[in-house]
Design a protein around this motif. Structure first.
Motif, PDB file in Angstrom:
ATOM      1  N   SER A  92      68.278  35.085  36.549  1.00 61.67           N
ATOM      2  CA  SER A  92      67.075  35.849  36.209  1.00 61.67           C
ATOM      3  C   SER A  92      66.328  35.308  34.991  1.00 61.67           C
ATOM      4  O   SER A  92      65.097  35.264  34.981  1.00 61.67           O
ATOM      5  N   ILE A  93      67.065  34.885  33.969  1.00 59.95           N
ATOM      6  CA  ILE A  93      66.430  34.439  32.715  1.00 59.95           C
ATOM      7  C   ILE A  93      66.312  32.927  32.659  1.00 59.95           C
ATOM      8  O   ILE A  93      65.368  32.378  32.081  1.00 59.95           O
ATOM      9  N   GLY A  94      67.276  32.221  33.234  1.00 57.87           N
ATOM     10  CA  GLY A  94      67.265  30.760  33.171  1.00 57.87           C
ATOM     11  C   GLY A  94      68.080  30.150  34.292  1.00 57.87           C
ATOM     12  O   GLY A  94      68.687  30.862  35.100  1.00 57.87           O
ATOM     13  N   GLN A  95      68.091  28.820  34.331  1.00 56.82           N
ATOM     14  CA  GLN A  95      68.851  28.101  35.349  1.00 56.82           C
ATOM     15  C   GLN A  95      69.747  27.067  34.672  1.00 56.82           C
ATOM     16  O   GLN A  95      69.505  26.661  33.540  1.00 56.82           O
ATOM     17  N   VAL A  96      70.788  26.647  35.385  1.00 55.84           N
ATOM     18  CA  VAL A  96      71.805  25.771  34.799  1.00 55.84           C
ATOM     19  C   VAL A  96      71.771  24.393  35.462  1.00 55.84           C
ATOM     20  O   VAL A  96      71.678  24.275  36.688  1.00 55.84           O
ATOM     21  N   HIS A  97      71.857  23.371  34.611  1.00 53.20           N
ATOM     22  CA  HIS A  97      71.903  21.981  35.072  1.00 53.20           C
ATOM     23  C   HIS A  97      73.194  21.327  34.606  1.00 53.20           C
ATOM     24  O   HIS A  97      73.748  21.693  33.568  1.00 53.20           O
ATOM     25  N   GLN A  98      73.659  20.358  35.372  1.00 52.76           N
ATOM     26  CA  GLN A  98      74.793  19.544  34.942  1.00 52.76           C
ATOM     27  C   GLN A  98      74.277  18.360  34.121  1.00 52.76           C
ATOM     28  O   GLN A  98      73.224  17.790  34.426  1.00 52.76           O
ATOM     29  N   ALA A  99      75.023  18.029  33.076  1.00 51.66           N
ATOM     30  CA  ALA A  99      74.679  16.869  32.247  1.00 51.66           C
ATOM     31  C   ALA A  99      75.972  16.247  31.736  1.00 51.66           C
ATOM     32  O   ALA A  99      77.045  16.869  31.784  1.00 51.66           O
TER      33      ALA A  99
END
Length: 441
Positions: free
Chosen positions: A131-138
């Motif tokens: 809802s507030i943000g999204q997650v990326h792999q790094a």
């Protein structure tokens, strides 16, 4: 899944999304009642599905507090028809993600660099969007990382979104406008805190370190140098969200161990730290078949005031409800009873809240509780559903319950719901002062 190339950020643009959803809902009602003229036995199931899909589509484009409200509602079984709950559950971890250019723009705004300049490797496609943000792999220096990127404009739109969404919630969900107004300040404060990733970074480190001793829990390390007000970087944790974890058919022993870790985590936060991870939905936990569980996302933390804590948990001790004078005092302190109540109202609401307290406190009344007992949860949901039909509640001129209870109750509701899905048997640890002092013969 399709990506989103822009997020409406102005008040006008965001308001138009709510209007668009309202128009679609109106059209759905017209379609439903037209069909009902032909088939009077037609249920509202199709109407609910159509409305849920249209509202979710509108809210998912807005992101932020609008989508967060859908996420919160998805946890409240009994408040909404099943069609809404099922659809809004998607807001927990599978909302439409932002496109790559918007992600890069966010990094350049807060770091002056693109993600590829900050990390050795950065996957521009998100693995999780909520809802507030999204997650990326790094990856950096050989470590796999999770990078949470906040959606543009959501922090600035919290207050206006809540004002715009209120009429839709009142009309469509049949919620009481007076009750919504009473708790709006608490909701607004918490949503604003959730958009502050610098505050989340601080709380994540503090609570993770304080709870590191609890068996079965795994917390990521956090990286302040790779974090900002709208970007948060931590270690990548492996594990499955609850629904996917259950598909692996874990043993009862593994379910019980994860359930115990969940209970112990909340028990320690509430009774020792007096602040709690108040967002216990499945998207914030990563479960593993070795019986351990990763805990992420400390954006929503409720600090529990001492006065509220002392009164709220005094009700867990069964001795309290056997003392009419003390019960009235506690119910008044918690704002279940008000000075404006007539004697008749006072008796009615005292009896009602005693019944509710005894039911919800059942897990605390024993040393071990089987959260897989569907009969218990059916009773709770039936009680909650019945409340909406009680004339004394519908016609009451006052909203009841301290606003501090909003997130404390939500915390326990979410915890109970997850433990029920796990079918976990849990040792319900609690402070000694919550136990009856009466000697059992």
């Amino acid at each position: 899944m399709k990506t989103q190339n822009s997020v409406p950020t102005t008040k006008v643009a965001r308001a138009s999304q709510f209007v668009k959803a309202g128009v679609k809902v109106g059209g759905n009602y017209i379609k439903h009642y037209s069909k009902k003229l032909i088939d009077p036995s037609l249920s509202k199931e199709e109407l609910h599905k159509d409305n849920a899909a249209d509202i979710y589509d509108a809210l998912s484009e807005l992101k932020g507090s609008a989508l967060k409200m859908a996420q919160m509602l998805s946890m409240d079984r009994g408040l909404l028809p099943v069609a809404y709950t099922d659809k809004f559950t998607m807001a927990q971890y599978s909302a439409p993600p932002l496109s790559g250019p918007l992600v890069v723009k966010t990094f350049k705004t807060y770091f002056g660099k693109s993600p590829s300049e900050l990390f050795d490797k950065f996957d521009i496609n998100s693995v999780n969007a909520a809802s507030i943000g999204q997650v990326h792999q790094a990856w950096k220096n050989g470590k796999k990382l999770a990078v949470k990127v906040q959606y543009p404009g959501v922090a600035d739109a919290v207050s206006s979104d809540l004002k715009i969404a209120k009429p839709l919630a009142v009309r469509l969900l049949n919620l009481n406008e007076r009750d919504i107004d009473r708790y709006m300040g608490e909701v607004e404060t918490k949503l604003l805190e959730e958009t502050d990733y610098e505050l989340e970074l601080k709380r994540s480190i503090e609570i993770s370190e304080a709870c590191a001793h609890i068996p079965g829990l795994v917390f990521p390390a956090y990286y302040p140098e790779l974090s900002s007000k709208r970007i948060l970087t931590m270690d990548w944790l492996d594990g499955l969200h609850l629904k996917d974890f259950l598909k692996t058919n874990p043993s009862q022993d593994v379910r019980d161990r994860i359930g115990q870790a969940l209970w112990d985590f909340y028990d320690y936060q509430i009774h020792t730290l007096r602040q709690v991870h108040a967002d216990p939905h499945p998207g914030n936990f990563l479960m593993r078949n070795d019986g351990t569980m990763g805990v992420i996302d400390f954006g929503c933390v409720k600090v529990i005031p001492e006065f509220y804590y002392n009164n709220y948990f005094r009700l867990i001790n069964p001795d309290t409800l056997e003392d009419p004078v003390l019960t009235e005092e506690v119910f008044t302190n918690l704002e279940f009873l008000t000075p404006a109540d007539s004697l008749k109202d006072r008796q009615f609401f005292t009896d009602l809240f005693k019944e509710m307290t005894l039911m919800l406190a059942e897990p605390f009344a024993v040393d071990t509780f089987d959260f897989g007992d569907d009969a218990y949860f059916s009773k709770v949901y039936a009680f909650a559903e019945g409340l909406g039909k009680v004339d004394e509640i519908k016609n009451s001129k006052v909203a009841r319950g301290s606003q501090d209870g909003l997130y404390v109750n939500r915390t326990y509701y979410g915890l109970y719901a997850m433990l029920n899905e796990l079918k976990a048997r849990v040792t319900t640890t609690k402070p000694d002062w919550l136990r009856s002092k009466k000697v059992v013969a």
